[in-house]
Write a protein that holds these residues in place. Structure first.
Motif, PDB file in Angstrom:
ATOM      1  N   ASP A  81       0.863  -1.185   0.000  1.00  0.00           N
ATOM      2  CA  ASP A  81       0.000   0.000   0.000  1.00  0.00           C
ATOM      3  C   ASP A  81       0.900   1.236   0.000  1.00  0.00           C
ATOM      4  O   ASP A  81       1.610   1.504   0.969  1.00  0.00           O
ATOM      5  CB  ASP A  81      -0.889  -0.026   1.249  1.00  0.00           C
ATOM      6  CG  ASP A  81      -1.851   1.145   1.333  1.00  0.00           C
ATOM      7  OD1 ASP A  81      -1.568   2.220   0.771  1.00  0.00           O
ATOM      8  OD2 ASP A  81      -2.898   0.988   1.995  1.00  0.00           O
ATOM      9  N   HIS A 126      -2.785   1.127  -4.816  1.00  0.00           N
ATOM     10  CA  HIS A 126      -3.202  -0.265  -4.657  1.00  0.00           C
ATOM     11  C   HIS A 126      -2.800  -1.191  -5.791  1.00  0.00           C
ATOM     12  O   HIS A 126      -3.352  -2.288  -5.907  1.00  0.00           O
ATOM     13  CB  HIS A 126      -4.728  -0.306  -4.512  1.00  0.00           C
ATOM     14  CG  HIS A 126      -5.466   0.090  -5.759  1.00  0.00           C
ATOM     15  ND1 HIS A 126      -5.446   1.375  -6.252  1.00  0.00           N
ATOM     16  CD2 HIS A 126      -6.244  -0.624  -6.614  1.00  0.00           C
ATOM     17  CE1 HIS A 126      -6.188   1.429  -7.351  1.00  0.00           C
ATOM     18  NE2 HIS A 126      -6.670   0.217  -7.588  1.00  0.00           N
ATOM     19  N   ILE A 169      -6.348  -4.015  -0.259  1.00  0.00           N
ATOM     20  CA  ILE A 169      -5.801  -2.682  -0.011  1.00  0.00           C
ATOM     21  C   ILE A 169      -6.892  -1.639  -0.252  1.00  0.00           C
ATOM     22  O   ILE A 169      -7.492  -1.602  -1.325  1.00  0.00           O
ATOM     23  CB  ILE A 169      -4.593  -2.403  -0.929  1.00  0.00           C
ATOM     24  CG1 ILE A 169      -3.438  -3.342  -0.582  1.00  0.00           C
ATOM     25  CG2 ILE A 169      -4.151  -0.937  -0.817  1.00  0.00           C
ATOM     26  CD1 ILE A 169      -2.227  -3.197  -1.486  1.00  0.00           C
TER      27      ILE A 169
END
Length: 330
Positions: A81, A126, A169
């Motif tokens: 992330d 992401h 994410i």
């Protein structure tokens, strides 16, 4: 004339059955694993030219494939992330190594375009390669940037890559400073392959996003060129190798890579100062060309050797009785 019957797996029944099987595999862990392993085998065979042995992995790419299928270290999603990893990196090596950040948003239209500098990088957090380099805001099509960011935000990168770390994410947009390289363009990328907490390979990318892009590999401590990949430093007499400032990257990468069996840690060098780029757990999606099967095997052995040494060091520390506060040998 051939007519496909219902239940034959073809014709009008094929698509609904495929959709049902995909939906079932999405919910059933073991089916999803079988599907992902089959996909990886086909992908690797096509990209690398050899049939991978995922039961007894030896090459670098075979080991990456096993990492995709098996490694569930909870730090992997956090460090993939691109927003969350910043705090994690700051905690391990310090905030001074982070690329300056202008902000984080959940919608592209919320970005205060007029308040941004003339040059910046917009990306989503992401996935892989979800980056837009804006070198001149005045001439950039703002609506095109918004449309592209919205398109990326609508995607779950896991659905494309089937790499576990990306699955959950939370999606966000971040805008960072546009870093200038030595010639004013995109800076060189320094990628350290860290195995068992030890950097074993340094990859330097010159001329990113240009027709002259080339990738060189070096020993990360001596900067000795390595015969790996498709490019050779000897074929480019103007290349002097990594600058002396790159020696700082070894220890920084070791500290960031310590919690993982294998990870790639990326940096930039801006006026001699290291800045963190990203952590990559699935380098090349298990299909990274290293020049030949033998070179793939050589890098895989670097990985295996580092883990053996890490295991021996850990065992020695556990056996060492010592006195209070006295460290184990090594």
């Amino acid at each position: 004339m051939r007519v496909d019957l219902p239940g034959s797996g073809r014709g009008w029944m094929a698509r609904p059955w495929r959709r049902l099987l995909r939906a079932t595999a999405d919910r059933v862990t073991w089916l999803d694993r079988i599907r992902n392993e089959r996909r990886l085998r086909r992908q690797m065979q096509d990209a690398l030219g050899y049939a991978p042995d995922l039961r007894h992995p030896r090459t670098f790419n075979e080991r990456i494939a096993r990492k995709i299928l098996d490694d569930r270290n909870p730090l992997i999603p956090l460090t993939l992330d691109k927003v969350a990893v910043r705090d994690w990196v700051a905690g391990r090596i310090g905030e001074a190594f982070l690329v300056p950040l202008f902000g984080v948003w959940e919608r592209a239209r919320d970005i205060p375009w007029d308040d941004l500098p003339s040059r910046f990088v917009a990306k989503t957090n992401h996935g892989c390669a979800y980056n837009i380099l804006v070198s001149d805001k005045a001439s950039q099509d703002r609506e095109a940037v918004i449309r592209q960011l919205d398109a990326w935000m609508a995607e779950n990168y896991y659905d494309c890559a089937r790499e576990w770390g990306y699955r959950s994410i939370p999606r966000r947009i971040l805008v960072e400073e546009f870093l200038r390289g030595r010639q004013g363009g995109v800076p060189e990328d320094y990628k350290l392959f860290v195995f068992g907490g030890q950097p074993r390979l340094l990859k330097v990318i010159h001329g990113r996003f240009t027709p002259e892009e080339r990738h060189f590999y070096y020993d990360p401590q001596t900067f000795q060129p390595l015969d790996i990949g498709c490019f050779r430093p000897a074929d480019y007499p103007g290349d002097a190798g990594p600058p002396p400032e790159a020696r700082q990257l070894h220890d920084l990468a070791a500290r960031l890579g310590a919690p993982f069996d294998a990870v790639r840690v990326d940096f930039y060098l801006i006026d001699g100062r290291p800045l963190f780029g990203e952590l990559t757990h699935y380098t090349g999606a298990a299909s990274l060309s290293l020049g030949s099967y033998e070179k793939d095997l050589e890098v895989g052995e670097m990985w295996a050797e580092a883990l053996r040494l890490k295991g021996k060091a850990g065992a020695a520390r556990r056996r060492w009785p010592g006195r209070a506060g006295q460290p184990a040998p090594g």
